[in-house]
Write an enzyme that holds these catalytic residues in place. Sequence first.
Site, PDB file in Angstrom:
ATOM      1  N   GLU A  28       0.814  -1.215   0.000  1.00  0.00           N
ATOM      2  CA  GLU A  28       0.000   0.000   0.000  1.00  0.00           C
ATOM      3  C   GLU A  28       0.853   1.273   0.000  1.00  0.00           C
ATOM      4  OE1 GLU A  28      -2.753  -0.501   3.301  1.00  0.00           O
ATOM      5  OE2 GLU A  28      -4.178  -1.528   1.994  1.00  0.00           O
ATOM      6  N   GLY A  99      -4.543 -15.248  -7.173  1.00  0.00           N
ATOM      7  CA  GLY A  99      -5.158 -16.042  -8.226  1.00  0.00           C
ATOM      8  C   GLY A  99      -5.532 -17.442  -7.761  1.00  0.00           C
ATOM      9  N   ASN A 130      -5.961   1.678  -5.794  1.00  0.00           N
ATOM     10  CA  ASN A 130      -5.783   0.222  -5.820  1.00  0.00           C
ATOM     11  C   ASN A 130      -6.790  -0.462  -6.752  1.00  0.00           C
ATOM     12  OD1 ASN A 130      -5.097  -2.416  -5.281  1.00  0.00           O
ATOM     13  ND2 ASN A 130      -5.226  -2.216  -3.050  1.00  0.00           N
ATOM     14  N   TYR A 137     -13.271  -6.475  -5.599  1.00  0.00           N
ATOM     15  CA  TYR A 137     -14.404  -6.274  -4.695  1.00  0.00           C
ATOM     16  C   TYR A 137     -15.714  -6.066  -5.458  1.00  0.00           C
ATOM     17  CZ  TYR A 137     -10.795  -5.607  -1.101  1.00  0.00           C
ATOM     18  OH  TYR A 137      -9.735  -5.769  -0.247  1.00  0.00           O
TER      19      TYR A 137
END
Length: 164
Positions: A28, A99, A130, A137
């Site tokens: 991040e 993945g 991001n 999401y």
Amino acid sequence: AMTLSIRPAISADLPLIAQFIRDLATYEKLAHEVRFDEDVLAAKLFGTNGGHGPYAEVLIGEVDGAAQGFALFFHNFSTFEGKPGVYLEDLFVRPAARGSGLGKALLSRLAAIAVERDCARLEWSVLDWNEPAIGFYKALGAKPMDGWTVYRLDGDALGAMAAG
């Protein structure tokens, strides 16, 4: 085929949790903000904390028996719903395991915990840049809370506010 498993963290997982937090912060671009003391972290996650109990809970995600990710969460509360919620503070999967379905498996377990505990929702924050996470999401059916901004008091400002 790979075997995915999710388990609750125990105190012996503390060094692993600490490394996952550092790895997430690096991803991040916030590594400079990580300043936890491992003993304090251990007490807050696994101690009695004066009767409060743990302040947060951690799930460890494993791929073929090796820890490859984690989710750290705690309860918040919705006054409108009159029920608690689950707030996901950290979700991280090691690059080598991306993945594999582990991120989705961790979120699925969190959703199950929310349902089991009669929570109204599962919520988290994501950094605006991001895009991989945002796409992930949204594909799961999560919606951004447009019109809301997170505010924070910390450090000297928090101390000054507490002092009145």
